[in-house]
Enzyme design. Structure first.
Site, PDB file in Angstrom:
ATOM      1  N   CYS A 177       0.789  -1.132   0.054  1.00 17.52           N
ATOM      2  CA  CYS A 177      -0.147  -0.107   0.126  1.00 17.52           C
ATOM      3  C   CYS A 177       0.948   1.155  -0.105  1.00 17.52           C
ATOM      4  CB  CYS A 177      -0.867   0.008   1.297  1.00 17.52           C
ATOM      5  SG  CYS A 177       0.078   0.002   2.871  1.00 17.52           S
ATOM      6  N   CYS A 220       2.671   1.963   3.116  1.00 16.71           N
ATOM      7  CA  CYS A 220       3.742   0.968   3.411  1.00 16.71           C
ATOM      8  C   CYS A 220       4.918   1.177   2.871  1.00 16.71           C
ATOM      9  CB  CYS A 220       3.344  -0.544   2.875  1.00 16.71           C
ATOM     10  SG  CYS A 220       1.860  -1.103   3.709  1.00 16.71           S
ATOM     11  N   ASP A 226      -7.048   4.954 -39.331  1.00 20.07           N
ATOM     12  CA  ASP A 226      -6.312   5.068 -40.511  1.00 20.07           C
ATOM     13  C   ASP A 226      -6.876   3.926 -41.286  1.00 20.07           C
ATOM     14  OD1 ASP A 226      -4.365   5.810 -42.547  1.00 20.07           O
ATOM     15  OD2 ASP A 226      -3.240   4.213 -41.888  1.00 20.07           O
TER      16      ASP A 226
END
Length: 818
Positions: A31, A34, A455
């Site tokens: 996290c 952390c 394209d």
């Protein structure tokens, strides 16, 4: 808890040569908070130059000066922040081990979540809680006082609860201590404080319940994160670690990262190809789905390119290596997928900013909740709320517990992980299906586009000329027409010649006539003499048995005296590109005994096809129509994009008006713009943005690079093995499959919906729980189970749904083999 960020520090050293880089597996670092603690801890180590921390993969890449520190000091710093290091490897000169290296750590290895030391402590704590509740409510006769502390009696149930706190709560408190030393206001500090406070005032049940439930929540989220990391591990495992190489006339097995460019590797049936290369001997069907997402094997023979991670079916191959293990297409895909979360989405940036205010505000509210009401209310008060009698207790203990409950709710984990977990799930799922998304911001942006600009050549079409129609006249049959046309074209080097010869080969026409006196008629076509002696149904005015045959645009035959006015009309761009137009001479006559049905040539020209007539000065054999074939999936892709919610699909091409119009009608685009130069394509994209909103541009990644860069999302077709396309595009379709475009939009659109669901559901649940705490409707256990564990698991599970979004294929479209 389980959410993600790229917490990195910039260089703090002088970047001198001789620096070393170590890549470490830190599974429990999952996290932002952390990573923040680890970052601060590494910042106190003299000699650390740079730290790149990736919570999603559970890895830390640290560059350091070996003259001032060592790898052991780096490991100690990370473990000093409270996170175990499970692996690492040094790379000299700052070089990081490649993804294919057996020693390199690119994602934390799978962990035994349910049998880890933390899990065992959690299960033992749960047993203590169960025993304590049993003595408290069921075996009340046995719940006797067995000790006292400061004249406070401790019963058997209390000792059980304290045992649970000691076993399951100590790891939480320990993590909270590391958070405090690193000045990080995170969930570990909040929970550790709540457990200590509840124990200190004698609320043993609440403290034990909080310790055990939070530990279970941590284990569940570790398990969920490990499953999310599995998708990255699967990508890494696609490429074998070893390769069989021919050296000095012998076959030797060596690590894949020790094979040099130019060496020859041997791949036997059923083996994975270890490195990118070119086939020099042998042939086999090869499963390239790890790279292109195309499940149908592709036949490979001498001269064809192959990619690391693809699997041979039933043939033997000798492959000349063209790139090292770290530079293979698969390695670049893995690297880009791993780094995709570094580019935060707008939603993620908003959530991170919100979380920075949310947690401090709720912590302050928790303190006020614990301290103010007892002072103001004093005595318990009962009031009617929404038809219910609610007791607003005025005692310190009750409000203190409610304050602790708000501390639990202060954790922003659920809505912070909502976006990054969704991004990881979506990006890795796309990579497995041959779509490389180079950042969460592009995943989110693709789901919001209003217009898709495409394209023509190489995107909607195959980019290769092919014969589409063979129209003989009179007594001539298709085989004869093709035979004469191919005989003439075999001396030509024009792409039209390749198309005609390929069609003749497909038709099984052999023994092509050899023309003499071959001449290219600049701007009109070609001619040559063919010996037709012995040919049935033919006549010759040449004394030596040869007659001059022509192949070219209709205008060439008008110059020869044929009147084609009834069968053709002018159509821009329909003529043979070897010509620059021609004018029928005055007094032109009908085209011999046999000619085309009225309007035949006009119909072919209106379809944007190049028409090549074949014949002599006096008679026509027929016409061959040639075009850049539309991909089988193009029309379906356009229709499907409309079904999914894209407002407009616009074709941008440098081709002429006639061809552009014909292709546009064939594939069903809403609008087309023809004869555009690269800078005019950029202007067209800008006009679409001004008129309709966000635009995604699909092209080849090279010629269309300016337009790709201008659009909100640039998508390159056929990027496998193409460095330029991989670098220039925001998203790359690894195979030449326009059919993946609807899948990409569907995945991105679904991901945006999942992210919104996760964010708002998390905020709503947190808000309801926060409102219920002062009313006494929310307990500590409910806050943990619903507000923390429940929502974190919910958003993670919801994000994993993105893995179930699979590419669709039109039921009636054949596979697009280029």
């Amino acid at each position: 808890m389980s959410h993600e960020s790229d917490a990195t520090r910039g260089p703090v050293g002088d970047g001198e040569r001789g620096e070393l880089t170590v890549r470490l597996a830190v599974p429990e670092m999952d996290c932002p908070s952390c990573a923040g603690k680890v970052d601060k801890s590494l910042g106190r180590v003299d000699g650390v130059v740079d730290a790149d921390l990736n919570p999603t993969t559970g890895t830390a890449t640290v560059t350091y000066d070996p003259d001032r520190t060592a790898e052991a000091d780096v490991v100690d710093a990370i473990e000093g922040a409270g996170y175990e290091v499970t692996g690492g490897t040094d790379g000299g000169d700052g070089a990081i081990e490649s993804a294919s290296s057996a020693d390199g750590v690119d994602v934390a290895p799978p962990s035994e979540v349910w049998t880890s030391p933390r899990a065992k402590k959690t299960w033992l704590g749960a047993v203590f809680v169960a025993l304590g509740l049993g003595f408290e409510f069921l075996l009340t006769g046995g719940n006797v006082a067995v000790a006292s502390v400061l004249e406070y009696p401790l019963h058997v149930a209390d000792l059980c609860f304290l045992g649970a706190v000691a076993v399951s709560g100590v790891p939480v408190v320990r993590s909270g201590y590391y958070s405090a030393t690193n000045r990080s206001l995170d969930i570990d500090l909040l929970m550790g404080t709540a457990i200590i406070a509840a124990t200190g005032i004698g609320y043993f049940v609440e403290a034990a319940t909080l310790a055990v439930l939070f530990s279970i929540a941590e284990l569940l989220e570790d398990y969920a994160m490990d499953r999310a990391r599995d998708s990255l591990r699967e990508l890494m495992e696609l490429s074998p670690d070893e390769a069989t190489v021919k050296r000095d006339g012998e076959e030797v097995t060596v690590p894949a990262d020790e094979v040099d460019v130019g060496e020859t590797v041997v791949v036997r049936p059923g083996d994975k190809i270890p490195l990118d290369g070119t086939v020099r001997e042998g042939g086999s069907a090869v499963d390239e789905s790890p790279i292109t997402g195309e499940s149908v094997p592709v036949d490979k023979s001498e001269g064809d390119e192959v990619y690391a991670g693809s699997i041979t079916a039933d043939g033997y191959l000798e492959v000349e290596v063209t790139s090292t293990a770290g530079d293979s297409t698969l390695s670049r895909i893995i690297e880009m997928v791993q780094g995709a979360q570094a580019k935060q989405t707008e939603t993620e940036q908003f959530v991170d900013r919100f979380a920075g205010y949310y947690t401090p505000v709720v912590v302050v509210l928790a303190i006020l909740t614990a301290a103010v009401p007892p002072l103001v209310i004093g005595e318990p008060v009962t009031a009617g709320v929404a038809g219910y009698e609610i007791a607003f207790a005025g005692d310190w203990g009750t409000w203190f517990v409610r304050g602790l409950t708000l501390l639990v709710i202060a954790c922003p984990c659920a809505f912070v992980i909502s976006t990054p977990v969704s991004v990881v799930s979506g990006v890795t799922s796309a990579a497995k299906n041959g779509v490389l998304i180079k950042g969460g911001n592009y995943l989110e942006a693709m789901g919001e586009v209003d217009v898709v600009a495409v394209d023509k050549t190489g995107t909607l079409t195959k980019g290769e000329l092919a014969v589409t129609d063979v129209v003989p006249v009179g007594d001539t049959d298709e085989a004869t027409l093709l035979r004469y046309a191919a005989g003439l074209e075999r001396r030509s080097e024009h792409p039209i010649a390749d198309a005609v010869l390929a069609r003749a080969d497909e038709a099984g026409i052999g023994d092509l006539p050899e023309p003499t006196g071959f001449e290219s008629l600049t701007g009109r076509g070609i001619r040559g003499e063919i010996d037709i002696s012995g040919e049935a149904g033919s006549s010759s005015d040449s004394s030596d048995g040869g007659e001059t045959y022509y192949a070219g645009k209709p205008a060439l035959f008008e110059e020869l005296g044929f009147d084609l006015s009834r069968t053709r009309t002018a159509a821009d761009g329909s003529s043979d590109p070897r010509t620059d137009g021609g004018v029928a001479p005055e007094g032109a006559v009908e085209a011999g005994e046999a000619t085309f049905d009225e309007g035949t040539l006009a119909a072919l020209e209106r379809e944007g096809k190049t028409v090549v007539l074949v014949g002599t000065e006096t008679s026509l054999l027929g016409a061959i129509a040639i075009a850049d074939e539309v991909r089988p999936a193009s029309r379906w892709a356009v229709e499907r994009l409309h079904d999914l919610g894209v407002e407009r699909v616009v074709m941008l091409t440098g081709d002429n008006e006639g061809t552009a119009r014909a292709i546009a009608e064939q594939v069903g685009v809403d609008e087309y713009r023809a004869e555009l130069l690269p800078d005019e394509k950029v202007a067209a994209v800008e006009e679409l943005q001004a008129a309709s909103g966000e635009v995604a541009m699909v092209g080849d990644g090279i010629n269309d690079a300016p337009a790709l860069a201008t659009a909100e999302v640039g998508i390159a077709m056929g990027a496998a093995g193409t460095d330029t396309a991989l670098e220039t595009a925001d998203i790359a379709l690894m195979g030449d499959d326009i059919g993946k475009l609807p899948y990409l939009y569907d995945l991105s659109h679904t991901a945006n919906g999942v992210i919104r669901q996760n964010v708002w559901a998390s905020l709503a649940v947190k808000a309801l729980l926060a409102i219920g705490v002062p009313l006494g409707l929310v307990s500590v256990a409910l806050a943990v189970v619903v507000g923390d564990m429940g929502m974190s698991l919910g958003v993670t599970g919801n994000a994993m749904r993105l893995a179930s979004v699979d590419p669709e294929r039109p039921a009636d479209a054949a596979r697009d083999d280029r």
